[in-house]
Design an enzyme around this catalytic site. Structure first.
Site, PDB file in Angstrom:
ATOM      1  N   ASN A   1      61.986  59.906  46.754  1.00  0.00           N
ATOM      2  CA  ASN A   1      61.551  60.028  45.186  1.00  0.00           C
ATOM      3  C   ASN A   1      62.599  59.739  44.221  1.00  0.00           C
ATOM      4  O   ASN A   1      62.371  58.793  43.214  1.00  0.00           O
ATOM      5  CB  ASN A   1      61.264  61.508  44.742  1.00  0.00           C
ATOM      6  CG  ASN A   1      60.084  61.884  45.617  1.00  0.00           C
ATOM      7  OD1 ASN A   1      59.448  61.103  46.561  1.00  0.00           O
ATOM      8  ND2 ASN A   1      59.723  63.328  45.732  1.00  0.00           N
TER       9      ASN A   1
ATOM     10  N   TYR B   1      57.153  64.190  41.446  1.00  0.00           N
ATOM     11  CA  TYR B   1      56.497  63.053  42.112  1.00  0.00           C
ATOM     12  C   TYR B   1      55.133  63.389  42.772  1.00  0.00           C
ATOM     13  O   TYR B   1      54.877  64.348  43.192  1.00  0.00           O
ATOM     14  CB  TYR B   1      57.336  62.500  43.225  1.00  0.00           C
ATOM     15  CG  TYR B   1      56.803  61.495  43.897  1.00  0.00           C
ATOM     16  CD1 TYR B   1      57.306  60.107  43.369  1.00  0.00           C
ATOM     17  CD2 TYR B   1      56.255  61.502  45.025  1.00  0.00           C
ATOM     18  CE1 TYR B   1      56.522  58.863  44.133  1.00  0.00           C
ATOM     19  CE2 TYR B   1      55.451  60.377  45.670  1.00  0.00           C
ATOM     20  CZ  TYR B   1      55.806  59.013  45.027  1.00  0.00           C
ATOM     21  OH  TYR B   1      55.299  57.808  45.834  1.00  0.00           O
TER      22      TYR B   1
ATOM     23  N   GLU C   1      44.898  27.780  27.847  1.00  0.00           N
ATOM     24  CA  GLU C   1      43.889  28.510  27.986  1.00  0.00           C
ATOM     25  C   GLU C   1      44.205  29.623  29.088  1.00  0.00           C
ATOM     26  O   GLU C   1      43.718  30.584  28.933  1.00  0.00           O
ATOM     27  CB  GLU C   1      42.643  27.605  28.507  1.00  0.00           C
ATOM     28  CG  GLU C   1      42.122  26.792  27.378  1.00  0.00           C
ATOM     29  CD  GLU C   1      41.085  25.669  28.183  1.00  0.00           C
ATOM     30  OE1 GLU C   1      39.843  25.966  27.926  1.00  0.00           O
ATOM     31  OE2 GLU C   1      41.480  24.710  28.708  1.00  0.00           O
TER      32      GLU C   1
ATOM     33  N   SER D   1      52.757  50.827  51.331  1.00  0.00           N
ATOM     34  CA  SER D   1      53.305  50.066  50.273  1.00  0.00           C
ATOM     35  C   SER D   1      53.985  48.883  50.600  1.00  0.00           C
ATOM     36  O   SER D   1      54.308  48.017  49.743  1.00  0.00           O
ATOM     37  CB  SER D   1      53.770  50.865  49.014  1.00  0.00           C
ATOM     38  OG  SER D   1      55.010  51.644  49.486  1.00  0.00           O
TER      39      SER D   1
ATOM     40  N   THR E   1      43.773  30.591   5.598  1.00  0.00           N
ATOM     41  CA  THR E   1      43.269  32.053   5.944  1.00  0.00           C
ATOM     42  C   THR E   1      41.862  32.099   6.037  1.00  0.00           C
ATOM     43  O   THR E   1      41.142  31.256   5.622  1.00  0.00           O
ATOM     44  CB  THR E   1      43.482  33.041   4.785  1.00  0.00           C
ATOM     45  OG1 THR E   1      42.706  32.318   3.636  1.00  0.00           O
ATOM     46  CG2 THR E   1      44.876  32.982   4.137  1.00  0.00           C
ATOM     47  N   HIS E   2      41.394  32.838   7.013  1.00  0.00           N
ATOM     48  CA  HIS E   2      40.043  32.925   7.579  1.00  0.00           C
ATOM     49  C   HIS E   2      39.621  31.625   8.108  1.00  0.00           C
ATOM     50  O   HIS E   2      38.515  31.199   8.039  1.00  0.00           O
ATOM     51  CB  HIS E   2      38.944  33.305   6.189  1.00  0.00           C
ATOM     52  CG  HIS E   2      39.487  34.369   5.487  1.00  0.00           C
ATOM     53  ND1 HIS E   2      38.780  35.593   5.447  1.00  0.00           N
ATOM     54  CD2 HIS E   2      40.139  34.292   4.565  1.00  0.00           C
ATOM     55  CE1 HIS E   2      39.273  36.130   4.581  1.00  0.00           C
ATOM     56  NE2 HIS E   2      40.128  35.735   3.885  1.00  0.00           N
TER      57      HIS E   2
ATOM     58  N   LYS F   1      53.463  50.037  41.131  1.00  0.00           N
ATOM     59  CA  LYS F   1      54.093  48.889  41.424  1.00  0.00           C
ATOM     60  C   LYS F   1      53.316  47.764  41.139  1.00  0.00           C
ATOM     61  O   LYS F   1      54.056  46.671  40.325  1.00  0.00           O
ATOM     62  CB  LYS F   1      54.738  48.884  42.767  1.00  0.00           C
ATOM     63  CG  LYS F   1      55.865  50.007  42.862  1.00  0.00           C
ATOM     64  CD  LYS F   1      56.360  50.151  44.280  1.00  0.00           C
ATOM     65  CE  LYS F   1      57.071  51.411  44.105  1.00  0.00           C
ATOM     66  NZ  LYS F   1      56.198  52.639  43.705  1.00  0.00           N
TER      67      LYS F   1
ATOM     68  N   SER G   1      38.250  16.364  33.566  1.00  0.00           N
ATOM     69  CA  SER G   1      37.041  17.007  33.942  1.00  0.00           C
ATOM     70  C   SER G   1      36.566  16.113  35.058  1.00  0.00           C
ATOM     71  O   SER G   1      36.610  15.139  34.934  1.00  0.00           O
ATOM     72  CB  SER G   1      36.035  16.959  32.844  1.00  0.00           C
ATOM     73  OG  SER G   1      34.851  17.202  33.307  1.00  0.00           O
TER      74      SER G   1
ATOM     75  N   LYS H   1      37.588  13.723  29.231  1.00  0.00           N
ATOM     76  CA  LYS H   1      38.348  14.609  28.683  1.00  0.00           C
ATOM     77  C   LYS H   1      39.699  14.983  29.249  1.00  0.00           C
ATOM     78  O   LYS H   1      39.966  14.505  30.270  1.00  0.00           O
ATOM     79  CB  LYS H   1      37.254  16.136  29.534  1.00  0.00           C
ATOM     80  CG  LYS H   1      36.002  16.055  28.942  1.00  0.00           C
ATOM     81  CD  LYS H   1      35.949  16.996  27.728  1.00  0.00           C
ATOM     82  CE  LYS H   1      36.300  18.197  27.954  1.00  0.00           C
ATOM     83  NZ  LYS H   1      35.587  19.537  27.722  1.00  0.00           N
TER      84      LYS H   1
ATOM     85  N   GLN I   1      52.697  55.629  43.557  1.00  0.00           N
ATOM     86  CA  GLN I   1      53.073  54.459  44.213  1.00  0.00           C
ATOM     87  C   GLN I   1      52.171  53.088  43.725  1.00  0.00           C
ATOM     88  O   GLN I   1      52.347  51.866  43.933  1.00  0.00           O
ATOM     89  CB  GLN I   1      52.816  54.303  45.868  1.00  0.00           C
ATOM     90  CG  GLN I   1      52.848  53.559  46.649  1.00  0.00           C
ATOM     91  CD  GLN I   1      52.867  53.664  48.158  1.00  0.00           C
ATOM     92  OE1 GLN I   1      53.642  54.611  48.583  1.00  0.00           O
ATOM     93  NE2 GLN I   1      51.685  53.611  48.647  1.00  0.00           N
TER      94      GLN I   1
ATOM     95  N   ASN J   1      41.862  18.673  29.147  1.00  0.00           N
ATOM     96  CA  ASN J   1      41.639  19.924  28.854  1.00  0.00           C
ATOM     97  C   ASN J   1      42.750  20.741  28.646  1.00  0.00           C
ATOM     98  O   ASN J   1      43.851  20.385  29.496  1.00  0.00           O
ATOM     99  CB  ASN J   1      40.522  20.620  29.853  1.00  0.00           C
ATOM    100  CG  ASN J   1      39.275  20.049  29.963  1.00  0.00           C
ATOM    101  OD1 ASN J   1      38.670  19.658  28.713  1.00  0.00           O
ATOM    102  ND2 ASN J   1      38.660  20.062  30.710  1.00  0.00           N
TER     103      ASN J   1
HETATM  104  N1  ARG Z   1      56.669  54.314  48.631  1.00  0.00           N
HETATM  105  C1  ARG Z   1      56.708  55.467  47.486  1.00  0.00           C
HETATM  106  C2  ARG Z   1      56.473  54.950  46.312  1.00  0.00           C
HETATM  107  O1  ARG Z   1      56.511  53.850  45.954  1.00  0.00           O
HETATM  108  C3  ARG Z   1      58.107  55.769  47.629  1.00  0.00           C
HETATM  109  C4  ARG Z   1      58.330  57.393  47.276  1.00  0.00           C
HETATM  110  C5  ARG Z   1      57.603  58.176  48.369  1.00  0.00           C
HETATM  111  N2  ARG Z   1      57.882  59.686  48.242  1.00  0.00           N
HETATM  112  C6  ARG Z   1      57.242  60.485  49.016  1.00  0.00           C
HETATM  113  N3  ARG Z   1      57.583  61.492  48.845  1.00  0.00           N
HETATM  114  N4  ARG Z   1      55.917  60.198  49.543  1.00  0.00           N
HETATM  115  O2  ARG Z   1      56.038  55.797  45.422  1.00  0.00           O
END
Ligand code: ARG
Length: 462
Positions: A111, A318, A291, A24, A156-157, A326, A278, A284, A323, A286
């Site tokens: 964890n 956990y 948007e 990660s 409205t509408h 994130k 454009s 144009k 992971q 835009n």
């Molecule tokens: N990189 C892991 C996560 O974001 C950290 C925690 C990992 N813990 C484990 N026991 N593998 O979740």
């Protein structure tokens, strides 16, 4: 020594692709500052509690601060083999200060460490986002205050309904954003609980002081169950829910800005710096920014659904699945921050075309309800008044007239209760200013709400 801090029970190295697949570090490196802050505090606690020696803690803390400087100077080499931000920093620490660095992870697990890091990181982002929300509200209030005389059609509408002050319309969005700010404030209090000390899942055998760590890191308290502490991602979900609702508000405003800036409405001009041209049609301009914000709302919804789905079947505590929390969270934060920033500037630079709005407000018999209300005050039941005005409007349509342009005789064809004073009620100004109760569009009511919103904004900024 292997790059793996957990290699002890293994006889075979990790498959190279699996290493990359499970890592990660490419996205969780943005947590580095919070990971180090958490570790520095943890090391301090371990020494305070006599779990490691003070000199050992000092060496560890010095090493961690050096690593912080390395990362900020762009000199730190992030390694996929070291999987995530936690092990990248810890392995580098051991590399720098030797085996004593290995004492940092006493009474801790990745964890509870990752739960702490994300809470610390998100807390700062929440505070920054609360500020940006306030800035956008201010920009909307400035537009309201600077255009207090401007009347526009209320719909409205998407059909012309009754005239309203443009300022009143701006204040509607101030209200929506105020509720968003309230949700952010609420979720912050649940976010601001300290999870470290849960260990892997069951707590720790060492005599730690969780309350001290919490106080050092500015948390309001500690989480109350070790299993929940490491498996809870409600704080990320709550944030993504807040973000989804807030983006829905920005998307609705985007939609209106896009309509209003079209040649057919021509109610506003967006500054050139928020539009593009454009490549084929030279005329144009835009409205790309609204948007895009409208479009990005979709990805923020998607991130919320990803997170909900991610968590829905996970057993305690956990699981590596987590992971995956994130990227949706980070993407949501980036999208929300970008959208708020660009919106505050775009609203500040938007110019209003009062004549165009007023012409449109006068179309569509927008003061018809005011005649009905007039007749009700003369004693007619509302249903009968509605009927009279319906006929008046039909007459206008058939004769190509608008309501204020009717002669008194024309008015009186439909009801003898109509007197010469009717003209005091059917102008746009009269219609708007008659709606004086709290929350109405009368100028005095709107001015009161602008003042109230400003005070609330100042108070929340303190
Ligand atoms: N990189 C892991 C996560 O974001 C950290 C925690 C990992 N813990 C484990 N026991 N593998 O979740």
């Amino acid at each position: 020594m292997s790059d793996k801090l957990w290699a002890g029970r293994f006889t075979q190295p990790t498959d190279a692709f699996v290493e990359e697949f499970t890592a990660s570090i490419n996205f969780d490196q943005r947590l580095y500052r919070y990971d180090i802050l958490g570790s520095v505090t943890h090391a301090g606690m371990l020494a305070r509690q006599g779990i490691i020696a003070t000199e050992e803690a000092d060496t560890i803390i010095r090493g961690l601060n050096d690593i912080l400087a390395e990362i900020e100077a762009g000199q730190f080499v992030f390694s996929v083999a070291r999987e995530d931000i936690h092990m990248n920093i810890e392995a580098r620490l051991i590399e720098k200060i030797g085996p004593v660095g290995g004492k940092l992870h006493t009474a801790r697990s990745r964890n509870d460490q990752v739960a702490l890091d994300v809470r610390l990181y998100l807390r700062d982002e929440v505070d920054a986002i609360a500020l940006s929300l306030g800035q956008l509200q201010s920009a909307l209030l400035d537009q309201a205050e600077g255009n207090l005389d401007v009347i526009m059609p209320g719909y409205t509408h998407l059909q012309t309904a009754q005239p309203v002050l443009f300022a009143h319309h701006m204040l509607a969005y101030v209200e929506m954003l105020a509720r968003d700010a309230g949700r952010l404030h609420d979720l912050r209090s649940r976010l601001n609980q300290m999870p470290l000390g849960a260990g892997a899942l069951a707590g720790t055998t060492f005599p730690i002081d969780r309350e001290w760590v919490a106080a050092q890191l500015g948390f309001a308290g500690v989480t109350r169950n070790s299993l929940d502490s490491v498996s809870d991602r409600d704080f990320a979900l709550e944030f993504c829910s807040f973000a989804a609702i807030m983006m829905m508000h920005l998307s609705r405003l985007s939609e209106e800005l896009i309509l209003w800036s079209s040649a057919d409405f021509a109610f506003i001009d967006l500054s050139d710096s928020f539009c593009t041209g454009s490549s084929i049609m030279p005329q144009k301009k835009n409205p790309d920014v609204p948007e895009l914000v409208r479009g990005k709302t979709g990805r923020v919804y998607g991130n919320l659904v990803s997170l909900m789905t991610l968590m829905k079947s996970l057993p305690l505590a956990y699981n590596k699945d987590m992971q995956e929390d994130k990227e949706p969270l980070f993407d949501t934060i980036d999208t929300v921050r970008g959208s708020l920033k660009v919106f505050a500037a775009m609203i500040a630079e938007m110019t209003v075309r009062p004549e165009q709005m007023e012409i449109a407000a006068g179309r569509g018999y927008s003061t018809a309800t005011d005649i009905a209300d007039y007749l009700v005050r003369k004693g007619l039941p509302f249903r009968n008044a509605h009927e009279v005005v319906g006929k008046t409007v039909r007459y206008c349509i058939e004769h190509g007239k608008d309501i204020p342009g009717l002669t008194l005789d024309e008015f009186r064809q439909f009801s003898a209760d109509i007197g010469a004073d009717i003209y005091d009620y059917v102008t746009l100004e009269a219609s708007v200013n008659a709606r004086k109760a709290t929350g109405g569009t009368a100028r005095e009511a709107v001015e009161r709400e602008i003042a109230r919103a400003r005070t609330a904004l100042e108070e929340s900024a303190q």
